[in-house]
Design an enzyme around this catalytic site. Sequence first.
Site, PDB file in Angstrom:
ATOM      1  N   THR A   1      60.265  77.910   4.617  1.00 18.58           N
ATOM      2  CA  THR A   1      59.251  78.654   3.264  1.00 18.58           C
ATOM      3  C   THR A   1      59.245  77.190   1.596  1.00 18.58           C
ATOM      4  O   THR A   1      58.703  77.514   1.709  1.00 18.58           O
ATOM      5  CB  THR A   1      60.609  79.256   2.878  1.00 18.58           C
TER       6      THR A   1
ATOM      7  N   TYR B   1      54.331  86.250   1.944  1.00 19.56           N
ATOM      8  CA  TYR B   1      54.230  84.968   1.773  1.00 19.56           C
ATOM      9  C   TYR B   1      54.244  84.264   3.652  1.00 19.56           C
ATOM     10  O   TYR B   1      54.267  84.828   3.970  1.00 19.56           O
ATOM     11  CB  TYR B   1      54.743  83.475   0.994  1.00 19.56           C
TER      12      TYR B   1
ATOM     13  N   SER C   1      61.729  78.915  10.947  1.00 20.90           N
ATOM     14  CA  SER C   1      62.874  78.987  11.478  1.00 20.90           C
ATOM     15  C   SER C   1      63.346  80.036  12.212  1.00 20.90           C
ATOM     16  O   SER C   1      64.568  79.627  13.265  1.00 20.90           O
ATOM     17  CB  SER C   1      64.069  78.425  10.223  1.00 20.90           C
TER      18      SER C   1
ATOM     19  N   THR D   1      65.542  78.133   6.020  1.00 23.69           N
ATOM     20  CA  THR D   1      66.788  77.963   6.007  1.00 23.69           C
ATOM     21  C   THR D   1      67.370  79.425   6.876  1.00 23.69           C
ATOM     22  O   THR D   1      68.818  78.928   7.158  1.00 23.69           O
ATOM     23  CB  THR D   1      67.308  79.040   3.970  1.00 23.69           C
ATOM     24  N   ASP D   2      66.346  80.547   7.692  1.00 21.51           N
ATOM     25  CA  ASP D   2      67.291  81.444   8.445  1.00 21.51           C
ATOM     26  C   ASP D   2      68.422  80.496   9.448  1.00 21.51           C
ATOM     27  O   ASP D   2      69.480  80.730   9.577  1.00 21.51           O
ATOM     28  CB  ASP D   2      65.984  82.296   9.008  1.00 21.51           C
TER      29      ASP D   2
ATOM     30  N   LYS E   1      74.267  80.382   5.923  1.00 17.64           N
ATOM     31  CA  LYS E   1      73.613  80.758   4.979  1.00 17.64           C
ATOM     32  C   LYS E   1      74.568  82.272   4.791  1.00 17.64           C
ATOM     33  O   LYS E   1      74.940  83.329   5.391  1.00 17.64           O
ATOM     34  CB  LYS E   1      72.395  81.260   5.525  1.00 17.64           C
TER      35      LYS E   1
ATOM     36  N   GLU F   1      96.223  89.640  19.276  1.00 22.24           N
ATOM     37  CA  GLU F   1      95.764  90.589  19.494  1.00 22.24           C
ATOM     38  C   GLU F   1      94.897  90.755  21.143  1.00 22.24           C
ATOM     39  O   GLU F   1      95.731  91.746  22.360  1.00 22.24           O
ATOM     40  CB  GLU F   1      95.531  91.657  18.512  1.00 22.24           C
TER      41      GLU F   1
HETATM   42  N1  GLU Z   1      62.210  82.859   7.785  1.00 22.66           N
HETATM   43  C1  GLU Z   1      62.276  80.987   6.830  1.00 22.66           C
HETATM   44  C2  GLU Z   1      62.994  80.429   7.402  1.00 22.66           C
HETATM   45  O1  GLU Z   1      64.073  80.192   8.175  1.00 22.66           O
HETATM   46  C3  GLU Z   1      62.660  81.908   5.749  1.00 22.66           C
HETATM   47  C4  GLU Z   1      64.495  81.434   5.315  1.00 22.66           C
HETATM   48  C5  GLU Z   1      63.720  79.926   4.410  1.00 22.66           C
HETATM   49  O2  GLU Z   1      63.043  78.984   5.399  1.00 22.66           O
HETATM   50  O3  GLU Z   1      64.198  79.852   3.164  1.00 22.66           O
HETATM   51  O4  GLU Z   1      61.905  79.739   7.542  1.00 22.66           O
END
Ligand code: GLU
Length: 355
Positions: free
Chosen positions: A19, A30, A63, A96-97, A169, A312
């Site tokens: 992103t 986007y 990602s 970020t994913d 995340k 457990e």
């Molecule tokens: N799906 C995107 C990725 O991981 C969105 C998350 C991001 O980059 O903030 O590339």
Amino acid sequence: MPPAAAPLPCVRLLATGGTIAGAHTTGRGYRAAALSIEALVAAVPQLATLARINVEQVAKLGSQDMTEAVWRKLAARVQAAVDDPALTGVVITHGTDTMEETAYFLNLVVRSDKPVVLVGAMRPATAMSADGPMNLFNAIAVATATAARGRGVLVVANDEIHFAREVAKTNTTQLGTFASGQRGLAGLVNSGRPHFYAPPVRRHTAASEFSSASAPSGTGVPPVVGTGLTRRKPALFPRLPRVDLIFAHAGMDRALIDAAVTAGARGLVIAGVGDGNLGAPALAACAAAAKKGVAIVRASRTGGGVVERNIEIDDDRLGFIAADELNPQKARVLLMLGLTRTRDPRTLQDMFFTY
Ligand code: GLU
């Protein structure tokens, strides 16, 4: 004559998309990875006050499409960069994913004390008040900081510095999505001024048995000469075995576990309920898989805490491995790497207490 200013440090910027390189399409939609790394750098002219930056577009993806093949390519490019004596550090732009998985993978396979920093953004580059430019500025600053050396792979976002092992995340869309759980932040970074806290707690990078220098014999290649500097061409990182990750729930049966074994999984990570638990039918399926030599790691779907052995579930009797503090997705990364060295559950368990 005034003394000549010291040359700025040199940073390699490796781009994978995400992103941070996203651009709006229509309405709220986007597309991640729409912009080139050159465009991202051009949008932050202040970067030129921190470092000389050379860029390489290693991949161009959201990602969610990150693969082990890209990890191996990225690891090789990072290793080549840190082996170059002219370079101070490396920054990687990334969605970020799955950033935490890539960060933890690199934390285990890159052999260097130099800073390696992953950076992303929650808002696309074309958004109002995009967070990418400041995140990138901060990431370059961290990559040039002497105090960042020896801390393993780091993640920079939202004015925070996280250790690869601790970061997760935790929110779908908020800017403060990254959190570092019980162990806490590696530090803060305010407009390019990093402040570091305590060092990381577990083995990483140069001390990792999975780093390129300790790759299994036959994967190394001889040194080469490049761009006027003698540097070692990176070892080729081993292909990773199939490890599946299965999310446990009330009323879970054995179908997905059996399907993973049939599909050829060499290891399974269970995102167990609570302290890495799972109900009787799924437990029986895991026990049968472990008997066949499939490595079974019990992690937790709770998002916090430690999964301990023999609470457990009788791990000693069943031959299971407890994930300790790793979340399920990072337990999968460590298990894949561990399985390149051994299938012995006790040795694999030691790895989970070490990394
Ligand atoms: N799906 C995107 C990725 O991981 C969105 C998350 C991001 O980059 O903030 O590339």
